[in-house]
Scaffold this active site. Structure first.
Site, PDB file in Angstrom:
ATOM      1  N   TYR A  14       0.833  -1.206   0.000  1.00  0.00           N
ATOM      2  CA  TYR A  14       0.000   0.000   0.000  1.00  0.00           C
ATOM      3  C   TYR A  14       0.866   1.253   0.000  1.00  0.00           C
ATOM      4  O   TYR A  14       2.021   1.238   0.436  1.00  0.00           O
ATOM      5  CB  TYR A  14      -0.958   0.022   1.197  1.00  0.00           C
ATOM      6  N   CYS A  15       0.277   2.344  -0.488  1.00  0.00           N
ATOM      7  CA  CYS A  15       0.884   3.674  -0.398  1.00  0.00           C
ATOM      8  C   CYS A  15      -0.171   4.595   0.214  1.00  0.00           C
ATOM      9  O   CYS A  15      -0.992   4.144   1.015  1.00  0.00           O
ATOM     10  CB  CYS A  15       1.385   4.161  -1.755  1.00  0.00           C
ATOM     11  N   TRP A  16      -0.159   5.860  -0.141  1.00  0.00           N
ATOM     12  CA  TRP A  16      -1.092   6.797   0.494  1.00  0.00           C
ATOM     13  C   TRP A  16      -2.541   6.529   0.096  1.00  0.00           C
ATOM     14  O   TRP A  16      -3.432   6.421   0.936  1.00  0.00           O
ATOM     15  CB  TRP A  16      -0.697   8.225   0.128  1.00  0.00           C
TER      16      TRP A  16
END
Length: 350
Positions: free
Chosen positions: A94-96
């Protein structure tokens, strides 16, 4: 296709071999999914550089520069932290917002043969679920508060209750603070988001049909605010009150706060802060006791002239259902064991 989770419990029980946070180190430090490892595809400085190019040059040039940096960093992670994983490894990335950073890194992992997936919505999905649990949805848990004046070893008794298979939450441990003027810890406090994450994930792991014991606190622990759904339950929860003689409480305070008491400069600064509340004469006496090394008398004075009056004022403004008042003449280890056993007996009749 990105994977979705509708509840915090489902996300925490994701079933993947690892969770990879590809955001920058500063984003990761602010808050992250429990157990996640940080493999940033853009460092803080690189992220700032790409953002500057996007604003000052063009989106195309920013994407081109970003792709070059992401590719280089991804190669370093694959050759470094990920080099020993076999083909069956299954990470969740995941990222932002579950966008370009996590998508790019996951694509590389999939091309290698790893069964990698992207978290739909990224960190914001997790934060939204935590926020709902802490701010929007009524807490389903049955809380009982462990109460008592300063020095009654409540936090230690809470730990002993956990060892007796009583469901507990150590709010002070999660907040990184012992809940008083002298309560700060050398490692400091987590961010508010980290505190809420830790509290939400702790609650998910507990059985809401069983009683959960929490130490009575004010609405803030150090600089961290107890989230509304938890605080709403705490202010109406019944209490078990611990009592002990002043000398026993002072002795416990000297033991529990040894790190503060032994750091005279740090403690003197904290005592000076109380001059506007307790007056110069009182604080001067405390400083004299500190300089003489009379820690027991200093602790007793602080309890009698600062902490107990503050507790009395707080209790006078709130009505509480007290389930039991438990007294011990000693707060040595045996006394704390006995108090924990008595608390468990009270809970057994609820």
């Amino acid at each position: 296709m990105p994977v979705t989770f509708d509840t915090l419990a489902a996300l925490l029980d994701h079933g993947y071999d690892a969770v990879i946070d590809v955001r920058s180190p500063s984003e990761f430090a602010q808050d992250h999914l429990p157990g996640a490892i940080n493999l940033p595809v853009l460092s803080d400085s690189e992220r700032a550089e790409v953002g500057t190019i996007y604003k000052q040059v063009s989106a195309f040039d920013a994407r081109k520069r970003g792709a070059a940096l992401v590719s280089r960093n991804a190669a370093n992670h694959i050759a470094g932290p990920l080099k020993d994983f076999d083909g069956s490894w299954r990470p969740l990335v995941y990222c932002w917002r579950g966008g370009q950073r996590s998508g790019s890194f996951t694509s590389v992992l999939q091309q290698i043969g790893w069964r990698a997936d992207v978290l739909q919505g990224g960190y914001q999905t997790y934060r939204r679920l935590v926020h709902a649990a802490m701010y929007d949805v009524a807490l389903p848990h049955r809380l009982v508060l462990l109460d008592g004046n300063t020095g009654t070893a409540k936090t230690d008794i809470l730990g002993r209750l956990a060892a007796l298979d009583v469901q507990t939450i150590d709010l002070e441990g999660l907040a990184g603070h012992r809940g008083s003027l002298l309560g700060d810890m050398p490692e400091g406090q987590p961010s508010q988001k980290q505190f809420e994450s830790a509290l939400a994930t702790t609650l998910v792991a507990l059985d809401p049909n069983r009683i959960t014991v929490i130490e009575a606190e004010s609405s803030k622990i150090g600089r961290r605010v107890i989230p509304p759904t938890v605080w709403a339950q705490m202010i109406v929860a019944p209490r078990i009150q611990i009592e002990a003689p002043l000398d026993a409480r002072a002795a416990w305070l000297v033991e529990a706060y040894a790190d503060v008491i032994n750091d005279h400069a740090r403690l003197r600064a904290k005592l000076d802060y109380l001059r506007r509340h307790r007056g110069h004469a009182v604080v001067d006496r405390w400083v004299e006791l500190l300089d003489r090394g009379d820690n027991q008398s200093l602790a007793a004075d602080l309890i009698a002239e600062h902490y107990d009056p503050a507790y009395a004022k707080s209790r006078a403004s709130h009505g509480h259902d007290v389930l039991a008042v438990l007294h011990s003449e000693t707060l040595a280890s045996g006394g704390r064991d006995a108090l924990a056993a008595q608390v468990k007996q009270v809970l057994a009749h609820l």
